[in-house]
Design an enzyme around this catalytic site. Structure first.
Site, short mmCIF file in Angstrom:
data_model
loop_
_atom_site.label_atom_id
_atom_site.label_comp_id
_atom_site.label_asym_id
_atom_site.label_seq_id
_atom_site.Cartn_x
_atom_site.Cartn_y
_atom_site.Cartn_z
N ASP A 59 0.83 -1.21 0.00
CA ASP A 59 0.00 0.00 0.00
C ASP A 59 0.87 1.26 0.00
O ASP A 59 1.95 1.28 0.58
CB ASP A 59 -0.90 -0.02 1.24
CG ASP A 59 -2.03 0.99 1.13
OD1 ASP A 59 -2.31 1.47 0.01
OD2 ASP A 59 -2.66 1.29 2.17
N ASN A 81 -10.44 -2.15 -6.87
CA ASN A 81 -9.54 -1.26 -7.63
C ASN A 81 -10.10 -0.88 -9.02
O ASN A 81 -9.65 0.09 -9.62
CB ASN A 81 -8.14 -1.87 -7.80
CG ASN A 81 -7.32 -1.84 -6.52
OD1 ASN A 81 -6.45 -2.66 -6.31
ND2 ASN A 81 -7.60 -0.88 -5.64
#
Ligand code: FPP
Length: 248
Positions: free
Chosen positions: A23, A71
């Protein structure tokens, strides 16, 4: 410094499977005044670092969260760039994976990836399938809730068609219907970027996993961070619901 850390690791108590939430690529790029895609490209270097370090030290399974079902909601330009990067990286890295005896696998709803990405992935999986040193698993178009719903459907089908009895449904048979069926549960989860969430990742498999959160963005991840995470893991007491006294 990094060598000292590596030498402090107890090789007899290595986590067999490490799962990672990579991340912070976007924030890393923003901090540098660069577009988000630059962060993803720089993230590939960190993918190489962790893969190499994990294989060198003797980890057997490494699962990387490369693209979640959620996503797809990002701007189309970023999604396209991520998919292109994925195909490019996979194609470029097959040789190195083979040289290092690393097998590539993937979990997720792969049939819904763009044709080009799906083909490149399938080919790389096939080309590395006989490697035995470590399995590198990419979670792609993956989400844990998708996986659990999918397994439940498969089990319901099996019961409906008489291949399975309701009494046969237990933690073991349930696990056997997950995308990770042949992969042991991770002992260690690493997430970068300072966020302390699981984000729909391996929810079933993480039941007893030690969680390690790092305060750096993914593109800055280097081998020493893997060593630090493993050392932290080795200093913890894993009780699996028992008392400390019962363990000794
Ligand atoms: C999270 O950062 C990262 C991703 C969603 C994608 C990870 C992809 C790579 C490292 C490149 C390709 C990978 C492989 C395995 C070839 P973010 O975009 O969520 O960052 P932010 O939270 O700062 O916005």
């Amino acid at each position: 410094m990094s060598d000292n850390l590596k030498e402090s690791i107890n090789l007899d108590r290595l986590p067999e499977h490490i799962a990672v939430i990579m991340d912070g690529n976007g924030r890393w790029a923003k901090k540098k005044g660069m577009p988000r895609v630059f962060g993803h490209r720089s993230g590939v270097k960190a993918v190489r670092e962790i893969t190499e370090a994990a294989a060198e030290i003797g980890v057997k399974y490494l699962t990387l969260y490369a693209f979640s079902t959620e996503n797809w909601n990002r701007p189309a330009l970023e999604v396209d760039a991520l998919m292109t990067l994925l195909v490019k990286t996979i194609k470029e890295e097959v040789k190195t994976l083979n040289k290092n005896n690393i097998r590539l696998e993937a979990i997720g709803d792969l049939s819904r990836l763009p044709e080009k990405s799906h083909m490149a992935l399938k080919e790389a999986i096939k080309d590395t399938s006989s490697n035995t040193r470590m399995t590198l698993i990419l979670a792609l178009n993956y989400s844990s809730r998708w996986e659990i719903v999918n397994s439940t459907k498969q089990i319901a089908e099996a019961v409906k068609s008489g291949k399975m009895e309701i009494e046969d449904i237990n933690a073991e048979t349930f696990s056997a219907h997950l995308a990770t069926a042949k992969i042991p549960d991770p002992e260690l989860l690493i997430r970068t970027s300072g966020e302390k969430r699981i984000s729909n990742y391996l929810l079933w498999q993480l039941a007893y996993t030690e969680l390690h959160f790092l305060d750096l963005f993914w593109p800055d991840f280097r081998k020493q961070h893997l060593y630090e995470s493993i050392l932290d893991f080795q200093n913890r007491e894993r009780r699996f619901g028992k008392t400390s006294e019962q363990l000794t």
